[in-house]
Scaffold this active site. Structure first.
Site, PDB file in Angstrom:
ATOM      1  N   ASN A  26       3.827 -32.824 -18.628  1.00  0.00           N
ATOM      2  CA  ASN A  26       4.310 -31.999 -19.460  1.00  0.00           C
ATOM      3  C   ASN A  26       3.621 -32.187 -20.888  1.00  0.00           C
ATOM      4  O   ASN A  26       3.688 -33.055 -21.370  1.00  0.00           O
ATOM      5  CB  ASN A  26       6.014 -32.330 -19.639  1.00  0.00           C
ATOM      6  CG  ASN A  26       6.794 -31.410 -20.461  1.00  0.00           C
ATOM      7  OD1 ASN A  26       6.697 -31.536 -21.637  1.00  0.00           O
ATOM      8  ND2 ASN A  26       7.568 -30.726 -19.875  1.00  0.00           N
ATOM      9  N   PHE A  52      -1.877 -26.567 -22.136  1.00  0.00           N
ATOM     10  CA  PHE A  52      -1.480 -25.639 -21.214  1.00  0.00           C
ATOM     11  C   PHE A  52      -2.652 -24.979 -20.627  1.00  0.00           C
ATOM     12  O   PHE A  52      -3.051 -23.716 -20.691  1.00  0.00           O
ATOM     13  CB  PHE A  52      -0.533 -24.497 -21.936  1.00  0.00           C
ATOM     14  CG  PHE A  52       0.567 -25.186 -22.711  1.00  0.00           C
ATOM     15  CD1 PHE A  52       1.688 -25.393 -22.180  1.00  0.00           C
ATOM     16  CD2 PHE A  52       0.266 -25.328 -24.148  1.00  0.00           C
ATOM     17  CE1 PHE A  52       3.009 -25.923 -22.964  1.00  0.00           C
ATOM     18  CE2 PHE A  52       1.291 -25.876 -25.046  1.00  0.00           C
ATOM     19  CZ  PHE A  52       2.580 -26.193 -24.383  1.00  0.00           C
ATOM     20  N   CYS A 106       2.211 -15.272 -26.348  1.00  0.00           N
ATOM     21  CA  CYS A 106       2.069 -14.100 -25.470  1.00  0.00           C
ATOM     22  C   CYS A 106       3.386 -13.296 -25.332  1.00  0.00           C
ATOM     23  O   CYS A 106       3.586 -12.501 -24.255  1.00  0.00           O
ATOM     24  CB  CYS A 106       1.575 -14.490 -23.985  1.00  0.00           C
ATOM     25  SG  CYS A 106       2.433 -15.679 -23.221  1.00  0.00           S
ATOM     26  N   ASP A 130      -2.400 -22.561 -25.677  1.00  0.00           N
ATOM     27  CA  ASP A 130      -2.148 -21.349 -25.099  1.00  0.00           C
ATOM     28  C   ASP A 130      -0.963 -21.252 -24.148  1.00  0.00           C
ATOM     29  O   ASP A 130      -1.144 -21.394 -22.882  1.00  0.00           O
ATOM     30  CB  ASP A 130      -3.483 -20.753 -24.256  1.00  0.00           C
ATOM     31  CG  ASP A 130      -3.619 -19.578 -23.756  1.00  0.00           C
ATOM     32  OD1 ASP A 130      -2.709 -18.661 -24.368  1.00  0.00           O
ATOM     33  OD2 ASP A 130      -3.922 -19.269 -22.661  1.00  0.00           O
TER      34      ASP A 130
END
Length: 400
Positions: free
Chosen positions: A276, A226, A343, A303
């Protein structure tokens, strides 16, 4: 000072507000007299008529009042200047070298519904509350005086605006914005498209963590999942990683990452795959009968974007987090380090760690926690406002 409409709270509803939380929900309101206009300043009192503060009123929002100040103040241009100066002074104390950073973080800076990000000599403003939107021009004038920016751009595109009865708003509020700004983060340059890029241009909340994580990577084979536009990858490569392989689903972000790597002279140490991440991890960890998987990474960084925006979807999010951790651990060498972040405000740090340890048990790995991470200090955390704390992260070594 003019007499303000009064919002009176129900018995037992004032403690959280008196402690410093700025949101007053519709269900906490006993009565409102006289009826204010949406976006107007009101005063708030408890059920015994004790003054609690002033704030923005909006009958269309579940958050009926957003408190701004515990004193009887006039919310005018001078008030905004005092608040914005205080926010900037806080950043100068804790991130004195930063030239691209968040200047205002809404509730964290007692400016509910207002975010201001600084990318070198450009500012990006994001507004999510009706009361703040009505005072946009006032905010712009103060920002011009304090920062003398080349341009102020608005990117008020958050879903929260519809709950305030607001449409999306974007465009130039002041000056002539550059098509793209090279934002400097810890001495590295990263391209920021302030008008059409993701969020306000870049993610700024990991600025401190980029350097902390990079200390774990000298000489390492790193897998950065990511990757977005390369915050962790660039810092790891500069710190001396042998190689960083990046996985990013967005072709646009992957192209920006490659541009950033070239700009900083790090392209030789970074490779980028547009894919992906879930599919890639699954493919790399699926083996045929009697085939042994050979781990090949010294450091793996996870992340991902938020897997959940609501409490109702937390169980699905936890399954997703467990999946990526389980597969990442299978690719990590003995003694290697897993760096991982979440997050979502709705997934607290203890629960996030539980998911990681469950994934470790399933992969027959024992982890040693070696670091704990949080958001950079330009995204301040006020414990009395749990919503201000959303980013959490850990570094784990594979102990065995």
């Amino acid at each position: 000072m003019l007499t303000l409409p009064t919002v009176t709270l129900k018995p037992g509803e004032a403690d959280r507000v008196a402690a410093g939380h700025p949101w007053i929900y519709a269900g906490s309101v006993w009565r409102v007299t006289p009826t204010p206009r949406d976006g107007e300043i009101v005063q708030v009192k408890d059920s015994r008529h004790r003054f609690l503060g002033v704030g923005f009123f909006n009958s269309r929002s579940k958050i009926h009042v957003r408190l701004l100040d515990p004193q009887r103040v006039q919310v005018n241009e001078a008030w905004f200047e005092q608040r914005l100066r205080a926010a900037w002074e806080l950043r100068r104390r804790h991130l004195p070298q930063a030239t691209s950073l968040r200047v205002v973080n809404a509730e964290s800076d007692f400016l509910s519904g207002l975010i201001v990000d600084k990318y070198e000599d450009h500012l990006v403003l994001q507004i999510s509350s009706l009361g703040m939107d009505a005072r946009k021009e006032m905010v712009v004038q103060v920002l011009r005086r304090l920062f003398s920016p080349k341009a102020i751009v608005e990117r008020s595109e958050t879903a929260a605006r519809k709950f305030e009865g607001l449409d999306e708003a974007q465009g130039t509020l002041w000056g002539e914005p550059a098509p793209m700004v090279w934002a400097r983060l810890n001495g590295l340059e990263m391209a920021a498209d302030l008008q059409t890029g993701h969020k306000t241009g870049l993610y700024l909340d990991q600025q401190v963590n980029y350097e902390l994580v990079a200390r774990l990577t000298p000489g390492a084979q790193v897998l950065d999942c990511f990757s977005f536009v390369g915050g962790f990858a660039l810092h790891a490569a500069r710190a001396g990683a042998a190689h960083v392989h990046c996985l990013e689903q967005s072709a646009e972000a992957a192209a920006a990452l490659q541009t950033n790597a070239q700009r900083n002279g790090l392209a030789g140490r970074i490779s980028v795959e547009t894919v992906n991440v879930f599919d890639w991890l699954k493919a790399q960890t699926t083996t045929r009968p009697h085939e042994k998987l050979i781990p090949r990474y010294d450091v793996i960084i996870l992340d991902p974007p938020s897997f959940t925006r609501t409490r109702a979807s937390v169980p699905d999010a936890l399954r997703g987090y467990k999946e990526i951790h389980l597969r990442a651990l299978k690719l990590l060498k003995p003694g290697g380090t897993l760096v991982t972040f979440c997050c979502s405000h709705h997934v607290p740090a203890p629960l996030f760690q539980e998911v990681i340890t469950a994934a470790a048990a399933d992969s027959r790995r024992v982890l040693r926690r070696v670091a704990i991470y949080t958001q950079s200090p330009d995204h301040p955390v006020l414990p009395v406002i749990p919503e201000t704390e959303y980013l959490k992260g850990f570094a784990f070594e594979v102990a065995r």
